[in-house]
Scaffold this active site. Sequence first.
Site, mmCIF file in Angstrom:
data_model
loop_
_atom_site.group_PDB
_atom_site.id
_atom_site.type_symbol
_atom_site.label_atom_id
_atom_site.label_comp_id
_atom_site.label_asym_id
_atom_site.label_seq_id
_atom_site.Cartn_x
_atom_site.Cartn_y
_atom_site.Cartn_z
ATOM 1 N N CYS A 158 9.476 -16.466 -17.645
ATOM 2 C CA CYS A 158 8.768 -14.764 -17.647
ATOM 3 C C CYS A 158 9.913 -13.476 -17.675
ATOM 4 O O CYS A 158 10.745 -13.774 -18.558
ATOM 5 C CB CYS A 158 8.063 -13.937 -16.235
ATOM 6 S SG CYS A 158 8.826 -14.322 -14.596
ATOM 7 N N ALA A 159 10.173 -12.400 -16.982
ATOM 8 C CA ALA A 159 10.813 -11.286 -17.775
ATOM 9 C C ALA A 159 12.222 -11.932 -16.514
ATOM 10 O O ALA A 159 13.238 -11.285 -17.653
ATOM 11 C CB ALA A 159 10.922 -10.194 -17.322
#
Length: 463
Positions: free
Chosen positions: A26-27
């Site tokens: 993810c980020a």
Amino acid sequence: MSYSMIAEEIVGSLGGADNIVSVAHCATRLRVMVADENKIDKKRIEDTEKVKGAFFNSGQYQIIFGTGTVNRVFEAIEGLKLTVANKDQQRKAAEKQGTAFQRAIRTFGDVFVPIIPALVATGLFMGLRGLLMQEEILGLFGLTPETIPQNFVLYTQILTDTAFIFLPALIAWSAARVFGGTPLIGLVLGMMLVSPALPNAWLVASGELDPLMFFGFIPVLGYQGSVIPAFIAGMIGAKLERRIRNIVPEALDLVATPFLTLLIMITASLFVIGPIFHWLELVILSATQFMLDLPFGLSGILIGGFQQIVVMTGVHHIFNLLEIQLLTNTGANEFNAIITAAIAAQGAACLAVGLKTKDTKLKALAMPSSLSAFLGITEPALYGVNLRFFKPFIMGLIGGAVGGFFAVMFGLKATGMAITVIPGALLYLNGQMLGYLAVNAIAIATAFTLTWMFGYSDKMLDK
């Protein structure tokens, strides 16, 4: 150490390629599913260069690298020809793991997180409109609130109202996607819930219009700004669509499946799902408002003090639902400033560790992690530093509680959601900027001072 070497080190620490089921990111985090948790060398992973922490959550072993870095590590792992997966694939593999409550909250997150960027943009538009509508700003252009051109007012309403007017369409689309239906059918179903042919929900609530009454007791109206009815409709619609698709002949699927799905679901939504779950939505909103209105700033103390603990459990997506409800029904979000205080305090505790320690590796980890927290992402600070030494985490919780108390006492209300600390200032252009900055300063000062004095010393490195 190069990214390819980091990737090889991570794979080896995870028990080798044979122990890795899938890898995604993810980020900020590398998300790995493994066959046998006991084969993971957790200390070796945490000692790997650029790793800022690691923990199990939602059936995944999550390794924190931070924004930007995680993308490069993931690309290096891809180069090793391992099995990689996107987040949807990992979600399906992990959906049977965890408690029923954790799975339910994870599903809420899967549905609501994709629509948050639209609500973030809307919140920023609201903040800018609040700034431009202030008399002092209008005076610079020789205007007053009474002399603003109506075309300009209409333009700002398009920017600030559209996402919330069509919010049920966004939610039904996302719910259909998550539960295995056709997203476009979910989108159309959601748009039917806000059809202009139905009495507008906001006008009904204000008493300007009456709902349509069917059979003498079922109120039918539009669901502008509603959250739960659209979520339930999208979920049930997706399951119904799959059931119908398994029944109808393949030659009729293109016509019969969407026709029957929409016909059944809009009928059920308007006459059953909508009335029941809109009532439930109002109950939840009333309970939320009651909690926020607790006397003596108690809500700020409780939420600010415990919010980061909620983040650790992985069920913090429940705040998304509550914030969306507040924004759609009241036009303001009282959670944001309190949550910001909790995040800023953890960043300040991490910063105190980074400035106080003489250990170069810890300093190199803590300083950028604190900056990440001040930009709204606490995982590097939380798992890489504060929880590792525990006392800084406790001091951060205290700072969050103190900051949350003042957020409530100052009456801060954001125009949007999902951005906090430094970027979050854009949600307080409605004349509350000084109060917002003061709350952040109080939370940061409290957590930093307590951590510096009582929360950390380099002696902890020996334990």
